[in-house]
Design a protein around this motif. Structure first.
Motif, PDB file in Angstrom:
ATOM      1  N   ASP A 132       0.591  -0.951   0.143  1.00 49.03           N
ATOM      2  CA  ASP A 132       0.088   0.100   0.040  1.00 49.03           C
ATOM      3  C   ASP A 132       0.821   1.333   0.007  1.00 49.03           C
ATOM      4  OD1 ASP A 132       1.154  -0.334   2.694  1.00 49.03           O
ATOM      5  OD2 ASP A 132      -1.114  -0.789   3.490  1.00 49.03           O
ATOM      6  N   TYR A 133       1.903   1.044   1.112  1.00 47.89           N
ATOM      7  CA  TYR A 133       2.724   2.529   0.886  1.00 47.89           C
ATOM      8  C   TYR A 133       3.449   2.456  -0.146  1.00 47.89           C
ATOM      9  CZ  TYR A 133       6.839   5.012   2.044  1.00 47.89           C
ATOM     10  OH  TYR A 133       8.210   5.638   2.011  1.00 47.89           O
ATOM     11  N   GLU A 152      -3.082  11.626   4.427  1.00 46.81           N
ATOM     12  CA  GLU A 152      -3.922  11.069   5.538  1.00 46.81           C
ATOM     13  C   GLU A 152      -3.400   9.546   5.311  1.00 46.81           C
ATOM     14  OE1 GLU A 152      -7.804  11.074   6.382  1.00 46.81           O
ATOM     15  OE2 GLU A 152      -8.192  13.167   5.342  1.00 46.81           O
ATOM     16  N   SER A 153      -2.799   8.962   6.633  1.00 42.10           N
ATOM     17  CA  SER A 153      -2.375   7.711   6.610  1.00 42.10           C
ATOM     18  C   SER A 153      -3.103   7.132   7.981  1.00 42.10           C
ATOM     19  CB  SER A 153      -1.141   7.495   6.777  1.00 42.10           C
ATOM     20  OG  SER A 153      -0.579   6.357   6.999  1.00 42.10           O
ATOM     21  N   HIS A 154      -3.847   5.975   7.531  1.00 41.08           N
ATOM     22  CA  HIS A 154      -4.629   5.366   8.690  1.00 41.08           C
ATOM     23  C   HIS A 154      -4.307   3.965   8.963  1.00 41.08           C
ATOM     24  CE1 HIS A 154      -8.277   8.141   9.305  1.00 41.08           C
ATOM     25  NE2 HIS A 154      -7.579   8.650   8.390  1.00 41.08           N
ATOM     26  N   LEU A 184       3.562   4.789  10.972  1.00 45.02           N
ATOM     27  CA  LEU A 184       2.810   5.857  10.409  1.00 45.02           C
ATOM     28  C   LEU A 184       4.043   6.936  10.228  1.00 45.02           C
ATOM     29  CD1 LEU A 184      -0.403   5.819  12.606  1.00 45.02           C
ATOM     30  CD2 LEU A 184      -0.210   5.273  10.049  1.00 45.02           C
ATOM     31  N   GLN A 187       6.888   6.079   7.479  1.00 44.38           N
ATOM     32  CA  GLN A 187       6.438   6.363   6.121  1.00 44.38           C
ATOM     33  C   GLN A 187       6.349   7.633   5.781  1.00 44.38           C
ATOM     34  OE1 GLN A 187       3.026   4.214   5.983  1.00 44.38           O
ATOM     35  NE2 GLN A 187       4.048   2.264   5.437  1.00 44.38           N
ATOM     36  N   ALA A 188       5.720   8.649   6.620  1.00 43.49           N
ATOM     37  CA  ALA A 188       5.485  10.157   6.848  1.00 43.49           C
ATOM     38  C   ALA A 188       7.103  10.785   6.328  1.00 43.49           C
ATOM     39  CB  ALA A 188       4.694  10.871   7.438  1.00 43.49           C
ATOM     40  N   MET A 228      -2.017  11.573  10.582  1.00 44.65           N
ATOM     41  CA  MET A 228      -1.562   9.984  10.991  1.00 44.65           C
ATOM     42  C   MET A 228      -2.755   9.678  11.963  1.00 44.65           C
ATOM     43  SD  MET A 228       2.509  10.335  11.030  1.00 44.65           S
ATOM     44  CE  MET A 228       2.269  11.352  12.590  1.00 44.65           C
ATOM     45  N   ARG A 240      -6.797   3.158   4.033  1.00 47.78           N
ATOM     46  CA  ARG A 240      -5.412   3.282   4.391  1.00 47.78           C
ATOM     47  C   ARG A 240      -4.694   4.387   3.895  1.00 47.78           C
ATOM     48  NH1 ARG A 240      -1.355   3.619   6.453  1.00 47.78           N
ATOM     49  NH2 ARG A 240       0.388   2.307   6.658  1.00 47.78           N
ATOM     50  N   PHE A 241      -5.031   5.070   2.880  1.00 52.17           N
ATOM     51  CA  PHE A 241      -4.369   6.493   2.524  1.00 52.17           C
ATOM     52  C   PHE A 241      -5.078   7.093   1.444  1.00 52.17           C
ATOM     53  CE2 PHE A 241      -0.429   3.676   2.725  1.00 52.17           C
ATOM     54  CZ  PHE A 241       0.486   4.437   3.564  1.00 52.17           C
TER      55      PHE A 241
END
Length: 360
Positions: A132-133, A152-154, A184, A187-188, A228, A240-241
């Motif tokens: 996904d990332y 947005e990352s969930h 989270l 990745q950011a 996040m 997810r994003f």
């Protein structure tokens, strides 16, 4: 370091969820690596899965094992820094499961120790190699939606019952911000670098909860905002994003499947490993949608890169300064929650200059 073995020999401290579910199968399925020993108080549990493995009854005994090249630490969070410090003093290469420490002070101490040790320090930020990332990252890198302004990352789950385990206890290192926050944050930071400020809200929402089980954290990058979110009370899951840019949006609904595959017993690298049938949705400036296929994720790439780095053939998969930056955001998140306001990262000018996202 030992050199008489054809493969790098790894010793694992801890045979709980992280060690058994992630590290053991990923190590054993990466060419050039051998899981040679485990430290656990429950040898019978280890031998039920790994009947021929050597089991040390204490972390100290494993760290003292001169046949090992790498010590992997997959124990409760409050033991990460002390065990890593012991292993670095013994001259071992060290892999710590996230988070690397409980706070920035501990993290800095570890990095200083690594600088004086023949061993090298790395942190297992395995979600860099999730499907996904990687799909979202590729879309951003290729300029598919122009300049990113909102991200947005969930990681949301539905687990309404508090379980009796250290991750959900009242002890040090427990709670969702320590558990899922590092994924989270890492990745950011890889996508956008260091933020100007961190604004965090943490809460305990479940009946009987002993530590935070809800986190909503904003990273400020001037006009760009990164959100996040992690929760234990989201039935049905969430996207997810969600990414909005100057020329459109990206949406990735489904999450990477590797953890679920590992829990189901799939061997990393087997047919279907890391496959992700959930496409990446691209919405252009005119509202037109198209679906892009998503390449498979493969968290073995962390250990393959570690192997190659030790051999001097590549850079480290996660450097100490990258892990320190993650710890700075985690630490600042707790401070922001306490003070009820956005706070800058307490990094030195030298630490800021040293941070360069891998972007791999």
């Amino acid at each position: 370091m030992p050199s008489a073995f054809p493969k790098l020999r790894l010793g694992l401290i801890g045979y709980g969820y992280a060690g058994k579910t992630f590290h053991v199968p990923l190590i054993r399925s990466t060419p050039g690596l051998e899981l040679a020993a485990v430290a656990s108080r429950d040898a019978a549990k280890v031998h039920a899965d790994l009947p021929t493995i050597r089991v040390h009854d204490t972390p100290a005994a494993l760290i003292a094992d001169d046949s090992l090249d790498v010590v992997v630490i997959a124990t409760p969070n409050d033991t990460h820094a002390p065990l890593a410090a012991d292993a670095l003093r013994a001259g071992r290469h060290v892999v710590i499961d996230k988070p690397m420490a409980l706070d920035l002070t501990e993290a800095r101490t570890l990095i200083a120790l690594a600088g004086d040790s023949p061993g090298t320090l790395s942190v297992f930020h395995n979600r860099r190699w999730d499907s996904d990332y990687l799909a979202v990252k590729q879309g951003i890198d290729e300029g598919t939606i122009g300049e990113v302004m909102h991200f947005e990352s969930h990681i949301d789950r539905y687990r309404p019952t508090v379980r009796s385990r250290w991750r959900e206890s009242a002890g040090p290192g427990a709670g969702i911000w320590y558990d899922l926050g590092p994924h989270l944050v890492d990745q950011a930071l890889q996508l956008f670098g260091l933020p100007e400020r961190v604004h965090a809200a943490l809460a305990t929402q479940r009946a009987g909860g002993l530590s935070d089980d809800w986190a909503h954290v904003r990273l400020d990058y001037g006009a760009r905002q990164v959100i996040m979110h992690a929760s234990m009370l989201v039935a049905g899951g969430a996207r997810r994003f969600v990414v909005h840019g100057t020329r459109g949006s990206l949406i990735k609904t489904g999450a990477d499947r590797q953890e679920a595959q590992l829990l189901a017993g799939l061997t990393p690298g087997a047919a279907g490993w890391g496959d992700d049938a959930d496409t990446l949705t691209v919405i252009d400036a005119h509202g037109h949608e198209r679906a892009l296929p998503v390449a498979a994720g493969d968290q073995r790439r962390y250990y393959a890169a570690l192997r190659d780095a030790i051999a001097g053939k590549s850079s480290w998969p996660v450097t100490p300064i990258e892990a320190l930056a993650v710890m700075a955001v985690i630490d600042t998140g707790f401070a922001s929650q306490r003070e009820g306001r956005a706070l800058p990262l307490p990094l030195t000018d030298a630490e800021r200059a040293a941070f360069v996202p891998a972007r791999s």
